[in-house]
Design an enzyme around this catalytic site. Structure first.
Site, PDB file in Angstrom:
ATOM      1  N   ARG A   1       1.028  -1.381  -0.144  1.00 58.18           N
ATOM      2  CA  ARG A   1       0.002   0.171  -0.028  1.00 58.18           C
ATOM      3  C   ARG A   1       1.142   1.256   0.378  1.00 58.18           C
ATOM      4  NH1 ARG A   1      -5.327   1.059   3.822  1.00 58.18           N
ATOM      5  NH2 ARG A   1      -6.246   0.227   2.192  1.00 58.18           N
TER       6      ARG A   1
ATOM      7  N   HIS B   1      -7.063   0.770  -6.697  1.00 57.96           N
ATOM      8  CA  HIS B   1      -7.086   0.173  -5.556  1.00 57.96           C
ATOM      9  C   HIS B   1      -8.099  -1.408  -5.851  1.00 57.96           C
ATOM     10  CE1 HIS B   1      -7.468  -1.016  -1.289  1.00 57.96           C
ATOM     11  NE2 HIS B   1      -8.917  -0.385  -1.346  1.00 57.96           N
TER      12      HIS B   1
ATOM     13  N   GLN C   1      -9.638  -4.174  -4.021  1.00 57.44           N
ATOM     14  CA  GLN C   1     -11.337  -3.656  -3.914  1.00 57.44           C
ATOM     15  C   GLN C   1     -11.985  -4.199  -4.643  1.00 57.44           C
ATOM     16  OE1 GLN C   1     -12.047  -1.632  -0.543  1.00 57.44           O
ATOM     17  NE2 GLN C   1     -14.036  -2.761  -0.704  1.00 57.44           N
TER      18      GLN C   1
ATOM     19  N   ASP D   1     -17.249   6.762  -0.981  1.00 55.44           N
ATOM     20  CA  ASP D   1     -15.761   6.864  -0.536  1.00 55.44           C
ATOM     21  C   ASP D   1     -15.929   7.945  -0.215  1.00 55.44           C
ATOM     22  OD1 ASP D   1     -13.630   5.825  -0.109  1.00 55.44           O
ATOM     23  OD2 ASP D   1     -12.204   6.122  -1.792  1.00 55.44           O
TER      24      ASP D   1
ATOM     25  N   CYS E   1     -16.221   1.222   0.897  1.00 55.97           N
ATOM     26  CA  CYS E   1     -14.958   0.884   0.487  1.00 55.97           C
ATOM     27  C   CYS E   1     -14.568   0.419   1.971  1.00 55.97           C
ATOM     28  CB  CYS E   1     -14.013   0.831  -0.369  1.00 55.97           C
ATOM     29  SG  CYS E   1     -13.447   2.700  -0.076  1.00 55.97           S
TER      30      CYS E   1
ATOM     31  N   ARG F   1     -13.319  -9.131   0.309  1.00 52.80           N
ATOM     32  CA  ARG F   1     -11.691  -8.487   0.503  1.00 52.80           C
ATOM     33  C   ARG F   1     -10.615  -9.267   0.495  1.00 52.80           C
ATOM     34  NH1 ARG F   1      -9.899  -2.862   1.729  1.00 52.80           N
ATOM     35  NH2 ARG F   1      -8.148  -4.599   0.571  1.00 52.80           N
TER      36      ARG F   1
HETATM   37  N1  NVA Z   1     -10.016   6.722  -1.813  1.00 57.84           N
HETATM   38  C1  NVA Z   1      -9.652   6.535  -0.094  1.00 57.84           C
HETATM   39  C2  NVA Z   1      -9.735   4.861  -0.195  1.00 57.84           C
HETATM   40  C3  NVA Z   1      -9.796   4.406   1.392  1.00 57.84           C
HETATM   41  C4  NVA Z   1     -10.019   2.581   1.165  1.00 57.84           C
HETATM   42  C5  NVA Z   1      -8.321   6.988   0.114  1.00 57.84           C
HETATM   43  O1  NVA Z   1      -7.549   6.303  -0.554  1.00 57.84           O
HETATM   44  O2  NVA Z   1      -7.949   6.776   1.407  1.00 57.84           O
END
Ligand code: NVA
Length: 313
Positions: free
Chosen positions: A109, A136, A139, A230, A271, A299
């Protein structure tokens, strides 16, 4: 245990456009099979270790990978910021080469997609993107597993994403277009999807015959089956001086009961983490229409499908 020969060329999982419709459907089917028969897969990662790099906070991604890897008989190692920012204390290439000496997979990540690309370029082991600034994919794969559980024919689904054009909406729209799912993105002006992702998605939608609607007009949402949202401010984009401006600009785009009724939608997805009373109301998030915890559980099964595919093809 069943895996699928259509996943033979699967070496990394970096971005949503790397898999075609047949491969994606095979992964979704595999995830559902692992979910139904977990003990059939409990030795797939026996003796194998997964190095998990996290440059950003995580609940679902960290826990679902860790527990999922355990369910496959493997070992997960969490690498947080104590080792310094990727590319600063050590080059991304050296990070990748060092981890390749010990681990069998890298899950990462990161802030920048370039870091994921650098890890994949220099590692001799598979790399899985666990969120970057652009994508992502774990997800979105879990989201289509979740949708498959309610809609056996995904090509009949109408999916709308309402809110900030970001990593989550990018992955979702690319995967929707690949799978032939009609997709509408409703976002405020200045927060639309980035041009290159729109270009990729348009090509995929043309090939699959699905509709793609991009609009700033919340009143143009039309009839939808599922509405997805989101956070309005993603990790890494926080700027306290802009927060009030963002909240005011996005307020008309809140996903709430009225919007669900207007779109005649019967499912809401998120998400998470959710910023309740911002992008979604508490009432809707906690309602029967909300499948957010099914999504969260998926997930793990979706990521396990990716891991199984990497090691059994
Ligand atoms: N768009 C959000 C998703 C978090 C799972 C972020 O990048 O913070």
């Amino acid at each position: 245990m069943s895996t699928n020969t259509t996943l033979q060329q699967f070496n990394n999982f970096l971005a949503d456009d790397q898999l075609n419709k047949t491969e994606l459907l095979a992964l979704i089917e595999l995830a559902i099979n692992i979910k139904k028969n977990p003990t059939d897969y409990n030795q797939v990662l026996a003796g194998k270790s997964v190095a998990m790099i996290f440059e950003k906070p995580s609940l679902r991604t960290h826990v679902s990978f860790d527990m999922g890897i355990n369910k496959l008989g493997g070992h997960a190692l969490y690498l947080g910021q104590q080792n310094g920012k990727l590319g600063e204390r050590e080059r991304v290439s050296d990070y990748a080469k060092n981890l390749s000496c010990f681990a069998d997979v890298i899950v990462a990540r990161v802030f920048s997609h370039e870091s994921i690309q650098g890890l994949a370029e220099h590692a001799s082991i598979p790399v899985i993107n666990a969120l970057c600034d652009v994508y992502h994919p774990c997800q979105s794969l879990a989201d289509f597993v979740t949708l498959s559980e309610s809609y056996p024919d995904l090509s009949q689904v109408k999916l709308a994403y309402v809110g900030d054009g970001n990593n989550v909406s990018n992955s979702l729209m690319i995967m929707a277009a690949t799978l032939g799912v009609d997709f509408t993105l409703v976002s405020p002006q200045g927060h639309e999807a980035q041009a290159d992702i729109v270009g990729i998605t348009k090509k995929l939608a043309k090939a699959s015959g699905s509709k793609l609607i991009l609009t700033n007009d919340i009143d143009a949402i039309g009839k939808q089956d599922v509405i997805y949202t989101d956070t309005w401010i993603s990790m890494g984009d926080e700027d306290s001086t802009k927060k009030a401006e963002i909240l005011a600009k996005f307020a008309p785009y809140q996903v709430n009961h009225d919007l669900m009724v207007k779109a005649q939608a019967s499912m809401v997805l998120h998400c998470q983490p959710a910023h309740l009373e911002e992008e979604i109301t508490t009432e809707l998030f906690d309602s029967e229409l909300s499948k957010v915890f099914q999504q969260a559980e998926n997930r793990m099964w979706a990521q396990n499908a990716v891991l199984v595919a990497l090691f059994t093809n």
